[in-house]
Write an enzyme that holds these catalytic residues in place. Sequence first.
Site, mmCIF file in Angstrom:
data_model
loop_
_atom_site.group_PDB
_atom_site.id
_atom_site.type_symbol
_atom_site.label_atom_id
_atom_site.label_comp_id
_atom_site.label_asym_id
_atom_site.label_seq_id
_atom_site.Cartn_x
_atom_site.Cartn_y
_atom_site.Cartn_z
ATOM 1 N N TYR A 164 -90.539 148.596 12.860
ATOM 2 C CA TYR A 164 -91.338 147.488 13.391
ATOM 3 C C TYR A 164 -91.239 147.391 14.922
ATOM 4 O O TYR A 164 -92.134 146.917 15.595
ATOM 5 C CB TYR A 164 -90.894 146.191 12.718
ATOM 6 C CG TYR A 164 -91.966 145.136 12.588
ATOM 7 C CD1 TYR A 164 -93.250 145.444 12.158
ATOM 8 C CD2 TYR A 164 -91.684 143.807 12.877
ATOM 9 C CE1 TYR A 164 -94.229 144.467 12.024
ATOM 10 C CE2 TYR A 164 -92.651 142.827 12.744
ATOM 11 C CZ TYR A 164 -93.920 143.161 12.319
ATOM 12 O OH TYR A 164 -94.870 142.176 12.189
ATOM 13 N N LYS B 98 -92.745 139.320 17.431
ATOM 14 C CA LYS B 98 -92.634 138.266 16.404
ATOM 15 C C LYS B 98 -91.469 137.318 16.722
ATOM 16 O O LYS B 98 -91.568 136.113 16.470
ATOM 17 C CB LYS B 98 -92.462 138.871 15.013
ATOM 18 C CG LYS B 98 -93.718 139.541 14.469
ATOM 19 C CD LYS B 98 -94.893 138.577 14.372
ATOM 20 C CE LYS B 98 -96.038 139.175 13.578
ATOM 21 N NZ LYS B 98 -97.279 138.373 13.720
HETATM 22 N N1 LIG Z 1 -99.615 142.434 6.487
HETATM 23 C C1 LIG Z 1 -98.334 142.145 6.545
HETATM 24 O O1 LIG Z 1 -97.482 142.805 5.921
HETATM 25 C C2 LIG Z 1 -97.875 140.964 7.356
HETATM 26 C C3 LIG Z 1 -96.621 140.403 7.093
HETATM 27 C C4 LIG Z 1 -96.178 139.308 7.871
HETATM 28 C C5 LIG Z 1 -97.009 138.831 8.878
HETATM 29 N N2 LIG Z 1 -98.229 139.411 9.116
HETATM 30 C C6 LIG Z 1 -99.051 138.869 10.201
HETATM 31 O O2 LIG Z 1 -100.227 138.311 9.661
HETATM 32 C C7 LIG Z 1 -101.199 138.232 10.706
HETATM 33 C C8 LIG Z 1 -102.525 138.744 10.172
HETATM 34 O O3 LIG Z 1 -102.451 140.133 9.932
HETATM 35 P P1 LIG Z 1 -102.982 140.828 8.604
HETATM 36 O O4 LIG Z 1 -101.804 141.501 7.993
HETATM 37 O O5 LIG Z 1 -103.804 139.893 7.821
HETATM 38 O O6 LIG Z 1 -103.861 142.033 9.176
HETATM 39 P P2 LIG Z 1 -105.393 142.113 9.624
HETATM 40 O O7 LIG Z 1 -105.535 143.467 10.254
HETATM 41 O O8 LIG Z 1 -106.296 141.802 8.492
HETATM 42 O O9 LIG Z 1 -105.522 140.964 10.724
HETATM 43 C C9 LIG Z 1 -105.122 141.128 12.070
HETATM 44 C C10 LIG Z 1 -106.202 140.457 12.902
HETATM 45 O O10 LIG Z 1 -105.851 140.416 14.286
HETATM 46 C C11 LIG Z 1 -107.084 140.453 14.975
HETATM 47 N N3 LIG Z 1 -106.905 140.749 16.397
HETATM 48 C C12 LIG Z 1 -106.301 141.847 16.945
HETATM 49 N N4 LIG Z 1 -106.408 141.779 18.295
HETATM 50 C C13 LIG Z 1 -107.059 140.595 18.586
HETATM 51 C C14 LIG Z 1 -107.464 139.971 19.793
HETATM 52 N N5 LIG Z 1 -107.216 140.521 20.998
HETATM 53 N N6 LIG Z 1 -108.104 138.771 19.722
HETATM 54 C C15 LIG Z 1 -108.359 138.201 18.514
HETATM 55 N N7 LIG Z 1 -108.020 138.765 17.337
HETATM 56 C C16 LIG Z 1 -107.374 139.961 17.383
HETATM 57 C C17 LIG Z 1 -107.867 141.518 14.243
HETATM 58 O O11 LIG Z 1 -109.257 141.469 14.542
HETATM 59 C C18 LIG Z 1 -107.552 141.171 12.801
HETATM 60 O O12 LIG Z 1 -108.525 140.293 12.290
HETATM 61 C C19 LIG Z 1 -100.635 139.023 11.878
HETATM 62 O O13 LIG Z 1 -100.009 138.122 12.779
HETATM 63 C C20 LIG Z 1 -99.581 139.869 11.203
HETATM 64 O O14 LIG Z 1 -98.572 140.312 12.095
HETATM 65 C C21 LIG Z 1 -98.677 140.447 8.368
#
Ligand SMILES: NC(=O)c1ccc[n+]([C@@H]2O[C@H](COP(=O)([O-])OP(=O)(O)OC[C@H]3O[C@@H](n4cnc5c(N)ncnc54)[C@H](O)[C@@H]3O)[C@@H](O)[C@H]2O)c1
Length: 255
Positions: free
Chosen positions: A154, A161
Site C-alpha cells: 500500500y 490514508k
Molecule cells: N476498494 C478498496 O479495497 C477500498 C478499501 C478501503 C477504502 N477504499 C477507498 O474508497 C474510496 C473509493 O474508492 P473505490 O475503491 O470505490 O474505487 P473507485 O476507483 O471506484 O473510486 C475512486 C474514485 O476516485 C475518483 N478520483 C480520482 N482522482 C480524482 C480527482 N482528482 N478528483 C475527483 N475524483 C477523483 C475516481 O474518478 C473514482 O471515481 C477511495 O478513497 C479508496 O481509497 C477502497
Amino acid sequence: MSGLLVGKRLLVTGVITDASIAFSVAKLAQDNGAQVVLTGYGRLSLVERIARRLPQPAPIIELDVTSPEQLAGLADQVREHVDGLDGVVHSIGFAPQSCLGGGFLDASWEDVATALHVSTYSYKSLAMAALPLMSPGGSVVGLTFDATKAWPVYDWMGVAKAGLESASRYLALHLGKKGIRSNLVAAGPLRTMAAKSIPGFEQFEQAWTERAPLGWSLTDQEPAARACLALMSDWFPATTGEIVHVDGGYHALGA
Ligand SMILES: NC(=O)c1ccc[n+]([C@@H]2O[C@H](COP(=O)([O-])OP(=O)(O)OC[C@H]3O[C@@H](n4cnc5c(N)ncnc54)[C@H](O)[C@@H]3O)[C@@H](O)[C@H]2O)c1
C-alpha cells in the site's frame, strides 16, 4: 417514502463504475429516501452511463478535487439541484503507480505529492467547497483503509490514508462548532477500479478471505455503503472524528 435518509440531500463523489463504493452509497441512499447529487471526474460520459443504473436519475457535476476553480464553483452548481446539503461523501483516492506495490523507497516527491493532494488534502477541500450549503446536523464521510499499520503493497497510499484519518479528526475539530460531523469508514479490500490499480492487491484479498472473523466478500460494497449512510443519518448525532471499521473484524486481530 420511508427510509433512513428521508429528506436528506447528499453530495456523493467517486462514482466511476458500478463497483465503486460511491455507487453503492448513492443507490442505497436513494433507496432510503435521500436526494443524491453526484460529482464525476475525468470520464464523465462513463459516469453518466453508470448513473443511469441508479434507481432514480441523479444530476452529475464535474469535479476534479484538485481544481481550485471547480471547487470554487461547486456550491453554485449543487444549488441548481438542491437547496442545501445534509451529507457529503468523499470516495476519492489516487496514487501514481510509483507510490504503490513496493515502491515506497523510490517514489519521487512529485508523485507522492499527487497522492496526498488527491487522497488526503482533498477531504478538507471538498468539505470547504460544500460548507456554504451545510447547516448544523450535517455530516461529511470519507473512506479509508486502516492506516494504523504498514501494509505490504500500500506504501504511499497508506501514508495518504494516515493523513486522511488525521485530516478527518481536524475537520471534526474545526467544523464541530458549526454542528457538522466528520467521520470515516475503514473498509476491507473491495474489487474496485482503484483497488485493481494496486500491484499485489491480491495479498489483501487472501488475508481477508482467510482471516476476517466475520468472513469477507471482496465484491460486496453494501456493508461499507451502509456504514456511510448510517453516519449521515440522524442516528450518530454525537459522533465525530470517528473511524468505523467495516472489515469483517480484521482490524481487531493480532499478527
Ligand atoms: N476498494 C478498496 O479495497 C477500498 C478499501 C478501503 C477504502 N477504499 C477507498 O474508497 C474510496 C473509493 O474508492 P473505490 O475503491 O470505490 O474505487 P473507485 O476507483 O471506484 O473510486 C475512486 C474514485 O476516485 C475518483 N478520483 C480520482 N482522482 C480524482 C480527482 N482528482 N478528483 C475527483 N475524483 C477523483 C475516481 O474518478 C473514482 O471515481 C477511495 O478513497 C479508496 O481509497 C477502497
